[in-house]
Design a protein around this motif. Structure first.
Motif, PDB file in Angstrom:
ATOM      1  N   ASP A 193       1.195  -1.301   0.058  1.00 22.31           N
ATOM      2  CA  ASP A 193      -0.204  -0.152  -0.040  1.00 22.31           C
ATOM      3  C   ASP A 193       0.765   1.286  -0.157  1.00 22.31           C
ATOM      4  OD1 ASP A 193      -1.773   2.414   0.937  1.00 22.31           O
ATOM      5  OD2 ASP A 193      -2.986   0.993   2.604  1.00 22.31           O
ATOM      6  N   PRO A 194       0.653   2.448  -1.325  1.00 22.93           N
ATOM      7  CA  PRO A 194       1.630   3.034  -0.563  1.00 22.93           C
ATOM      8  C   PRO A 194       1.777   4.420   0.094  1.00 22.93           C
ATOM      9  CG  PRO A 194      -0.124   3.706  -2.711  1.00 22.93           C
ATOM     10  CD  PRO A 194      -0.052   2.130  -1.899  1.00 22.93           C
ATOM     11  N   ARG A 195       1.003   4.045   0.742  1.00 23.25           N
ATOM     12  CA  ARG A 195       0.126   5.340   1.974  1.00 23.25           C
ATOM     13  C   ARG A 195       1.192   4.756   3.409  1.00 23.25           C
ATOM     14  NH1 ARG A 195      -6.588   4.409   3.055  1.00 23.25           N
ATOM     15  NH2 ARG A 195      -5.613   2.119   2.760  1.00 23.25           N
ATOM     16  N   ARG A 196       1.976   3.198   3.052  1.00 20.46           N
ATOM     17  CA  ARG A 196       3.045   2.729   3.787  1.00 20.46           C
ATOM     18  C   ARG A 196       4.058   3.111   4.368  1.00 20.46           C
ATOM     19  NH1 ARG A 196      -0.019  -0.509   7.937  1.00 20.46           N
ATOM     20  NH2 ARG A 196      -1.619  -0.818   7.289  1.00 20.46           N
ATOM     21  N   GLY A 197       4.932   3.493   5.079  1.00 22.08           N
ATOM     22  CA  GLY A 197       6.282   3.548   4.763  1.00 22.08           C
ATOM     23  C   GLY A 197       7.221   3.602   5.881  1.00 22.08           C
ATOM     24  N   VAL A 198       8.124   4.690   6.494  1.00 20.85           N
ATOM     25  CA  VAL A 198       9.133   4.160   7.244  1.00 20.85           C
ATOM     26  C   VAL A 198       8.932   5.854   7.615  1.00 20.85           C
ATOM     27  CG1 VAL A 198      10.018   1.607   7.250  1.00 20.85           C
ATOM     28  CG2 VAL A 198      11.540   3.562   6.167  1.00 20.85           C
ATOM     29  N   GLY A 199       9.820   6.354   8.960  1.00 22.56           N
ATOM     30  CA  GLY A 199      10.267   7.283   9.221  1.00 22.56           C
ATOM     31  C   GLY A 199       8.946   8.843   8.915  1.00 22.56           C
ATOM     32  N   TYR A 200       7.822   8.124   9.445  1.00 19.64           N
ATOM     33  CA  TYR A 200       6.763   9.352   9.297  1.00 19.64           C
ATOM     34  C   TYR A 200       6.654   9.842   8.507  1.00 19.64           C
ATOM     35  CZ  TYR A 200       7.673   7.116  13.916  1.00 19.64           C
ATOM     36  OH  TYR A 200       7.579   6.909  15.066  1.00 19.64           O
ATOM     37  N   THR A 201       7.288   9.572   7.794  1.00 19.32           N
ATOM     38  CA  THR A 201       6.553  10.694   5.683  1.00 19.32           C
ATOM     39  C   THR A 201       6.173   9.914   5.308  1.00 19.32           C
ATOM     40  OG1 THR A 201       8.385   8.703   4.324  1.00 19.32           O
ATOM     41  CG2 THR A 201       9.812  11.255   6.088  1.00 19.32           C
ATOM     42  N   THR A 202       4.821   8.434   5.501  1.00 22.97           N
ATOM     43  CA  THR A 202       3.386   8.873   4.919  1.00 22.97           C
ATOM     44  C   THR A 202       2.491   8.655   5.919  1.00 22.97           C
ATOM     45  OG1 THR A 202       4.748   6.299   5.071  1.00 22.97           O
ATOM     46  CG2 THR A 202       4.296   6.945   2.790  1.00 22.97           C
ATOM     47  N   PRO A 203       1.545   8.612   5.229  1.00 20.62           N
ATOM     48  CA  PRO A 203       0.219   7.649   6.795  1.00 20.62           C
ATOM     49  C   PRO A 203       0.722   6.700   7.557  1.00 20.62           C
ATOM     50  CG  PRO A 203      -0.809   8.735   4.467  1.00 20.62           C
ATOM     51  CD  PRO A 203       1.054   8.256   4.111  1.00 20.62           C
ATOM     52  N   LEU A 204       0.762   5.774   7.167  1.00 19.63           N
ATOM     53  CA  LEU A 204       1.017   4.695   7.479  1.00 19.63           C
ATOM     54  C   LEU A 204       2.643   3.875   7.749  1.00 19.63           C
ATOM     55  CD1 LEU A 204      -2.639   3.126   6.505  1.00 19.63           C
ATOM     56  CD2 LEU A 204      -2.540   4.121   8.508  1.00 19.63           C
ATOM     57  N   GLU A 205       2.607   3.177   8.492  1.00 17.06           N
ATOM     58  CA  GLU A 205       4.090   2.683   8.611  1.00 17.06           C
ATOM     59  C   GLU A 205       3.573   1.046   8.069  1.00 17.06           C
ATOM     60  OE1 GLU A 205       6.844   3.889  10.034  1.00 17.06           O
ATOM     61  OE2 GLU A 205       5.905   6.078   9.132  1.00 17.06           O
ATOM     62  N   LYS A 206       5.146   0.678   7.274  1.00 12.88           N
ATOM     63  CA  LYS A 206       5.106  -0.215   7.521  1.00 12.88           C
ATOM     64  C   LYS A 206       4.942  -1.398   8.142  1.00 12.88           C
ATOM     65  CE  LYS A 206       7.721  -0.263   2.664  1.00 12.88           C
ATOM     66  NZ  LYS A 206       6.889  -0.685   2.149  1.00 12.88           N
ATOM     67  N   ILE A 207       4.191  -2.307   8.815  1.00 14.80           N
ATOM     68  CA  ILE A 207       3.873  -3.716   9.613  1.00 14.80           C
ATOM     69  C   ILE A 207       5.293  -4.435   9.432  1.00 14.80           C
ATOM     70  CG2 ILE A 207       3.235  -5.788  10.355  1.00 14.80           C
ATOM     71  CD1 ILE A 207       0.688  -4.504   8.638  1.00 14.80           C
ATOM     72  N   GLN A 208       6.163  -4.556  10.352  1.00 14.35           N
ATOM     73  CA  GLN A 208       7.468  -5.421  11.012  1.00 14.35           C
ATOM     74  C   GLN A 208       6.888  -7.130  11.197  1.00 14.35           C
ATOM     75  OE1 GLN A 208      10.225  -3.330  10.059  1.00 14.35           O
ATOM     76  NE2 GLN A 208       8.869  -2.224   9.774  1.00 14.35           N
ATOM     77  N   LEU A 209       8.117  -7.342  11.152  1.00 15.79           N
ATOM     78  CA  LEU A 209       8.031  -8.787  11.310  1.00 15.79           C
ATOM     79  C   LEU A 209       8.875  -9.460  12.227  1.00 15.79           C
ATOM     80  CD1 LEU A 209       6.263 -11.140   8.074  1.00 15.79           C
ATOM     81  CD2 LEU A 209       5.259 -10.567  10.436  1.00 15.79           C
ATOM     82  N   GLY A 210       9.195  -8.618  12.871  1.00 21.34           N
ATOM     83  CA  GLY A 210      10.496  -9.098  14.011  1.00 21.34           C
ATOM     84  C   GLY A 210      10.322 -10.065  15.206  1.00 21.34           C
ATOM     85  N   GLN A 211      11.247  -9.828  16.433  1.00 17.19           N
ATOM     86  CA  GLN A 211      10.872 -10.522  17.386  1.00 17.19           C
ATOM     87  C   GLN A 211       9.085  -9.950  18.355  1.00 17.19           C
ATOM     88  OE1 GLN A 211      12.782 -12.972  17.639  1.00 17.19           O
ATOM     89  NE2 GLN A 211      11.934 -13.307  19.297  1.00 17.19           N
ATOM     90  N   THR A 212       8.708  -8.915  18.159  1.00 13.89           N
ATOM     91  CA  THR A 212       7.896  -9.055  18.935  1.00 13.89           C
ATOM     92  C   THR A 212       6.466  -9.712  18.087  1.00 13.89           C
ATOM     93  OG1 THR A 212       8.978  -6.580  19.391  1.00 13.89           O
ATOM     94  CG2 THR A 212       6.572  -6.717  20.255  1.00 13.89           C
ATOM     95  N   GLU A 213       6.499  -9.024  16.560  1.00  8.41           N
ATOM     96  CA  GLU A 213       5.598 -10.041  15.992  1.00  8.41           C
ATOM     97  C   GLU A 213       5.830 -11.170  16.313  1.00  8.41           C
ATOM     98  OE1 GLU A 213       6.314  -5.526  14.872  1.00  8.41           O
ATOM     99  OE2 GLU A 213       7.418  -7.031  14.888  1.00  8.41           O
TER     100      GLU A 213
END
Length: 328
Positions: A193-213
């Motif tokens: 989704d083009p609305r998702r990115g990183v660093g608050y430059t887009t309306p939404l942030e990308k979903i991560q799949l790290g340790q927490t998830e």
């Protein structure tokens, strides 16, 4: 008016600048890394950092908000419902106090934190997971809160002066199953989704799949390779922060006025002109009552962009309220 280069700044600052230029306010980017700008019009000058750090709020306001235990104390003194809890400074102290929370739903978090860092929610808490969560939170602060988990839906109320121009229902990072693809595949697709990115430059942030998830998925015996059923919603985190990939649903028109008034009262209690009040509401069709809501946090420097570009809902143009507050 000189052309201003600002499309590299965080999105909240960009939309504030857009509105300022629309009002023929002179804009100067003083420090792009800090998103610090200067506005001038008709002899009036204002400095704004990260879109909502302004001269309207005194220096003490963010210091009070950063201390979540003091925030709760002040709100409680003003008759506003907040979760009950204690403060500990070590795993040993948490161990001694654990019988008070055994087998209950609790939240463990640093006394000062942002964007959900160091926050753990435990259902029917057991001692090993509680002590592990306390240990994690101690990496972010020397003092850790252990408090009751309030059941209900979480909402972010943006208060500016005496107004609540926007309310969001925040949903934790999630994907919807199609009965065919893995959770990992579904996350990658949703992140396109083009609305998702990183660093608050887009309306939404990308979903991560790290340790927490992956840890959260494991609690339900899932992995990133699990294939969810058709139309099954799979949550990847407990916390609902937009900064960790959550979805934002505009609820400004649906939330009853009584809850908006509580958010304004909470901001005023702490002396804040611009505030992000996080509230849990058990049943918003019922009037506010001690057991139907709780203010879990007040946030200084709240993001504006998520209210203008929600995952679902209207653009609330909240930047206009900031400039109105500052006298522009």
């Amino acid at each position: 008016m000189d052309t201003v280069d600002y499309r590299h700044l965080e999105l909240s600052t960009q939309i504030l600048i857009d509105e300022a230029l629309r009002r023929n306010i002179s804009v100067e980017v003083l420090d792009a890394q800090d998103n610090l700008i200067r506005l001038k019009k008709d002899g009036k000058t204002e400095y704004i950092m990260q879109a909502s750090r302004t001269s309207a709020d005194s220096y003490i306001v963010p210091l009070l908000m950063e201390n979540k235990e003091i925030t709760k104390r002040i709100l409680r003194e003003h008759g506003i419902s907040v979760p009950h809890g204690i403060v500990v400074q070590s795993k040993e102290e948490a161990d001694a106090q654990f019988p008070r929370f055994a087998d209950t739903d609790i939240v463990i978090k640093p006394k000062s934190t942002n964007h959900g860092k160091g926050v753990t929610i435990l259902r029917r808490a057991d001692k090993p997971h509680c002590l592990s969560a306390v240990s994690d939170a101690l990496h972010y602060d020397r003092h850790v809160l252990i408090e009751e988990f309030l059941h209900g839906e979480e909402y972010r109320f943006l208060t500016i002066g005496d107004q609540v121009p926007a309310v969001l229902h925040r949903i934790p990072a999630n994907v919807m199953g199609d009965g065919i693809h893995t959770i990992e595949y579904l996350v990658n697709e949703k992140n396109k989704d083009p609305r998702r990115g990183v660093g608050y430059t887009t309306p939404l942030e990308k979903i991560q799949l790290g340790q927490t998830e992956t840890n959260y998925l494991s609690q339900a015996d899932r992995t990133i390779r699990t294939v969810p059923h058709q139309n099954e919603v799979v949550y990847l985190r407990e916390n609902s922060n937009i900064s960790t990939g959550g979805d934002s649903i505009d609820m400004t028109d649906e939330i009853p006025q009584g809850y908006k008034e509580i958010a304004v009262r909470a901001a005023k209690a702490i002396g804040a002109k611009i505030c992000g009040a996080d509230m849990i509401i058990r049943d918003m069709t019922q009037p506010p009552g001690e057991h139907n809501y709780g203010v879990i946090e007040l946030n200084f420097n709240p993001a504006l962009h998520m209210h203008d570009f929600p995952y679902r809902g209207k653009n609330r143009h909240v930047e206009a309220y900031i400039l109105n507050l500052l006298g522009f």
